[in-house]
Design a protein around this motif. Structure first.
Motif: not given
Length: 465
Positions: A303-310, A346-350, A392-396
């Motif tokens: 898809p062109v648009i990436f839709k993610q639950v934040r 260990g919260v954000m991923f970059k 993201t949900l994982d981070e929170v």
């Protein structure tokens, strides 16, 4: 009341509606007299109407009609607007007689006075209905703690005002039985979990007889640490003197503790700025949006648009839109790259040179074009132009209590973190520190400064990869 509280109890919508009604009355009047007065006379009439509006609004404000805690009784509101209308009418009419501008202007203005009073009278009922619809849709999610009978009496008073709350439920104190109670969320000892689970915006503590603030201070501290607004409904029989932000609902004094600004004027202007800039931004970026969409489609399947639950304000979930800059199996590959994470905590991923990013993705990320679809999130009201980064949900799920406060406001497309180094910052605690600095020092001027800095950072491509 400090700077951040100066407009906390002001019904901005009511003021705007009154101004709109007076502008409408002038428009109707001008349409009637279009061929009977000159442009110079019309300009004179407009000046008189503006003077009338200023006097009328200030008189209403002095009578507290724009205070959201004022009980709505129709006869009381009619008395107030009649007094304000009379004061404004007499004052401006005296100016007309002193300067004697001519028969056409006097006739125009006196007809305006009649039309304006008629429309303002109708507006009392219309604006009340509109406030119910608007405020109910945007009402903060609130939970209550205290004596259950006092809670029922307090909410009865609350419903007579312009304050709207989404009453999530009641929180029991230790040893309190739930017999005959409804919407029980749990016990006060589990306050942090209740806030997380039910996405609470505000907590009302209804004081028991002779209960001191110190007895509930630990729970106020938890709310402050998580960025949740606290309102303490004071036991008026105790007659305690407090130096905090105090208002009242009926016979109940209310002390409000908060970490976010409650200035309704500035919040209203911030939302207006979000709407105007996002609309203009979408229109201006249309060619870029179309070219980018075509490039993504040609570069890689998906898809062109990436839709993610934040996660948005106080834990609310929403779908954030971005141009897709990664391959479709990016989430599966992330597990194999966790050991290369450059963000501490260990919260954000970059990671730099992320292999999951497509060729087009590298370019649109470097230029921040991938974030342009977020303008639609801003237009929807899920995000703001300036705020904290939407996690993201994982981070929170990994947040400590003190880190929860960074989501006590709407997330933004840009913010303090983005203009302070962005991906050069590898310590999540530093990200939190920058976000909290923004929350604690928020103002419209700061938003404008961050927006200008964002443009500068984009041109420099500083901290982007």
């Amino acid at each position: 009341m400090n700077r951040k509280n100066s407009g906390a109890e002001t019904n901005v919508l009511q003021i705007c509606l009154d101004i709109a009604v007076l502008a409408g009355a002038f428009a109707v009047e001008y349409f009637i007299f279009f061929n009977k007065i000159s442009k110079t006379e019309a300009l004179y009439c407009l000046t008189m109407v503006e003077a009338f509006a200023v006097i009328y609004i200030l008189s209403n404000k002095e009578a507290r009609i724009y205070n959201v805690t004022l009980f709505f009784y129709l006869d009381r509101f009619y008395r107030i607007i009649t007094k304000s209308w009379g004061l404004a009418a007499v004052t401006t009419a005296m100016v007309l007689f002193v300067f004697n501008p001519g028969k056409n202007i006097r006739r125009f203005y006196f007809v305006f006075l009649m039309i304006s009073y008629f429309l303002l009278s109708i507006n009392i009922i219309f604006s009340r209905l509109l406030q119910f619809v608007k405020c109910s849709a945007q009402a903060p999610r609130a939970a209550f703690v205290g004596v259950f009978d006092e809670y029922k009496k307090f909410t009865y008073f609350l419903n007579k005002t312009s304050i709207r709350l989404n009453e999530i439920g009641y929180i029991l104190r230790a040893g309190e039985e739930a017999n005959g109670m409804y919407n029980v969320l749990g016990y006060l000892e589990s306050l942090e979990e209740i806030i997380r689970t039910h996405e609470i915006d505000q907590i009302y503590f209804i004081q028991r007889n002779h209960e001191s603030i110190s007895e509930i201070q630990q729970y106020i501290d938890i709310c402050m640490e998580m960025g949740v607004t606290v309102k303490v409904v004071i036991d008026s029989s105790a007659r305690r003197r407090l130096s905090s932000y105090v208002s009242s609902v009926g016979t109940y004094p209310v002390v409000t503790y908060h970490t976010i600004t409650l200035n309704n004027y500035e919040q209203f202007l911030k939302r207006v700025m979000d709407i105007v800039v996002s609309i203009l931004g979408i229109i201006a970026a249309c060619p870029v949006l179309l070219v980018t969409a075509a490039a993504i489609k040609l570069d890689s399947p998906g898809p062109v648009i990436f839709k993610q639950v934040r996660v948005g304000k106080n834990g609310r979930h929403f779908h954030m839109y971005k141009f897709r800059s990664m391959y479709t199996d990016a989430e599966e590959k992330k597990r194999d790259l966790l050991e290369q994470n450059e963000m501490t905590g260990g919260v954000m991923f970059k990671i730099k040179d992320d292999p999951r990013i497509t060729r087009v993705g590298k370019f649109i990320r470097k230029t921040s074009i991938d974030e342009l679809p977020q303008l639609f999130n801003v237009l929807q009201g899920r995000m703001s132009l300036v705020g904290t980064r939407p996690p993201t949900l994982d981070e929170v799920g990994k947040y400590r209590r003190s880190q929860w406060r960074r989501i006590s406001i709407k997330p933004g497309i840009t913010g303090m973190w983005q203009v302070s180094g962005r991906n050069d910052i590898t310590d999540f605690e530093q990200v939190v520190e920058l976000d909290l600095k923004y929350i604690d020092n928020w103002s419209l001027l700061l938003d404008l400064k961050i927006l200008f800095c964002t443009v500068h950072v984009l041109f420099e491509r500083k901290g982007a990869y």
